[in-house]
Design a protein around this motif. Sequence first.
Motif, PDB file in Angstrom:
ATOM      1  N   THR A 215      41.769   6.304  21.411  1.00 15.27           N
ATOM      2  CA  THR A 215      43.262   6.816  22.049  1.00 15.27           C
ATOM      3  C   THR A 215      44.713   7.347  22.098  1.00 15.27           C
ATOM      4  O   THR A 215      45.035   5.876  22.522  1.00 15.27           O
ATOM      5  N   TRP A 218      49.880   7.349  21.837  1.00 14.71           N
ATOM      6  CA  TRP A 218      50.523   7.256  22.927  1.00 14.71           C
ATOM      7  C   TRP A 218      51.385   6.292  22.659  1.00 14.71           C
ATOM      8  O   TRP A 218      53.125   5.936  22.753  1.00 14.71           O
ATOM      9  N   LEU A 357      54.373   8.830  27.358  1.00 15.96           N
ATOM     10  CA  LEU A 357      53.447   8.393  27.939  1.00 15.96           C
ATOM     11  C   LEU A 357      52.047   7.745  27.749  1.00 15.96           C
ATOM     12  O   LEU A 357      52.290   6.773  26.886  1.00 15.96           O
ATOM     13  N   LYS A 359      47.681   6.011  27.959  1.00 18.89           N
ATOM     14  CA  LYS A 359      46.993   6.194  27.622  1.00 18.89           C
ATOM     15  C   LYS A 359      45.784   7.691  27.512  1.00 18.89           C
ATOM     16  O   LYS A 359      45.583   7.612  28.943  1.00 18.89           O
ATOM     17  N   CYS A 360      46.355   8.684  26.725  1.00 17.37           N
ATOM     18  CA  CYS A 360      45.966   9.697  28.076  1.00 17.37           C
ATOM     19  C   CYS A 360      45.876  10.714  26.625  1.00 17.37           C
ATOM     20  O   CYS A 360      46.627  10.453  26.007  1.00 17.37           O
ATOM     21  N   ASP A 361      45.687  12.186  26.910  1.00 17.50           N
ATOM     22  CA  ASP A 361      45.605  13.392  26.848  1.00 17.50           C
ATOM     23  C   ASP A 361      46.712  13.950  26.091  1.00 17.50           C
ATOM     24  O   ASP A 361      47.454  14.824  26.971  1.00 17.50           O
ATOM     25  N   ASP A 362      47.485  13.039  25.087  1.00 17.88           N
ATOM     26  CA  ASP A 362      48.624  14.068  24.778  1.00 17.88           C
ATOM     27  C   ASP A 362      49.030  15.423  24.636  1.00 17.88           C
ATOM     28  O   ASP A 362      49.857  16.241  24.824  1.00 17.88           O
ATOM     29  N   ALA A 365      49.201  17.422  27.829  1.00 13.80           N
ATOM     30  CA  ALA A 365      50.807  16.179  28.808  1.00 13.80           C
ATOM     31  C   ALA A 365      51.621  17.059  28.231  1.00 13.80           C
ATOM     32  O   ALA A 365      52.331  17.616  28.617  1.00 13.80           O
ATOM     33  N   ASP A 369      51.120  19.550  31.253  1.00 15.13           N
ATOM     34  CA  ASP A 369      51.592  18.771  33.100  1.00 15.13           C
ATOM     35  C   ASP A 369      52.859  19.009  32.468  1.00 15.13           C
ATOM     36  O   ASP A 369      53.420  19.046  33.614  1.00 15.13           O
TER      37      ASP A 369
END
Length: 418
Positions: A215, A218, A357, A359-362, A365, A369
Amino acid sequence: MNPVILVTFAGRQQRMEILTQYIRKALEAGIIDEWHIWDFTRSAEDRAWVTKEFGPVRFMGPNASYQHKGSVSRLSSFRTTAKIQSDLHIAIVPNDKTSDAYELVIGGWNNTHSALRRITEADLTSFSRDTHPLIWTRSTPGVLSPGLANHVVLNLDETGVPTLHVNGVMVGTWPDIQLPGGASIMVRGGWGSDLELCDVQSPVRRYVGNENESTPYWQAYSYYTKRLSAFTDAVFLKCDDDVVYLDLDNLSKFIAFRRDNPHYFIVSANVVNNGVCAYWQQEAGSLPATLGQFERPPGGFGGSLWQSAERATRLHDYFLGKTEKSLPLPSPVIDWHERQSINFIAWLGKDLVHMALPKCDDEYALTVDLPNYLNRPTAIYSDFTVSHLSFGPQENGLALERLIDGYDALMRTNLAAA
């Protein structure tokens, strides 16, 4: 100045070549000011294409491999300005190929020492140096300043002996090394240090992420949020590398709408092959029932279109067969409060203050979110249409070659008439 900056996470050559032609036309027309290509490629072939196709490198993650930066000869020194905290690596690859290459480490060991070692060209793709002892080292405390663009100059005297200066101070000279034929110069960071090459100002430039991260996105958001003051007045566009149609005639209207409506956090284009957009396109009567029902994806994510190569192929064929390349929505703007795919979106530079952000599901987000946290809606803009080739679940069974050929022909017709 309020620059318009397009960000693309690259890149699959077969899918990105069509987009490249549209964006170069937009740059030529002055609609877009900069195109930032983030190299998150997963194959050596795609990485080689991105390196060849898109401008000089501006930024490198600490685990990125060496990138070509310039050359040095007896007539012309190598110069660059680099922001880095420590461990600036410079590879010197002789043009005559009769001698070894060399690697300079500037500000290694937590910015306390600099060093030189012999390497082979094969070592340029590896970080291992266990079999390459240092042939020179010296104490250089604080040689790199993290607060400025460090001035680095490497020159050769009349016999080809190299000398290195950093921020006006001579770091070293090496009479035992002679490069009468000059050398190619490559650079990288390392050991936790990003490298930014501040002398790169090309409208199209590359940003090389760390390789093989599952991922990686980020890294791009981190780069921009850490430089908020430089980008706060910009309008950002982000598009997938497999956008295969772009309505250039209405791109400026989309950008103006984004700039003039700051209460939206994210604004999306009207996207062909996007579950949420397809639902609204059919609600407006723009997609006939013969294509099947495009339901409202639960929570804005997934759904039958996202999962089906057959449905995606039929939708693309319908769009390619239309004379008017548009699929109007029920209203000029759809306010949205759920997740949506971020195939082509826009945000304001000033909102980078909220976008550091991890490390995530951008996608989650940016469309769920953050809008919920900030109490700001997202939107879909009807009058700017793009076509997105495929989602992962659609790959197996998609009429890929035929659709790419169709969109390539459409692109050539559109750009010839522009």
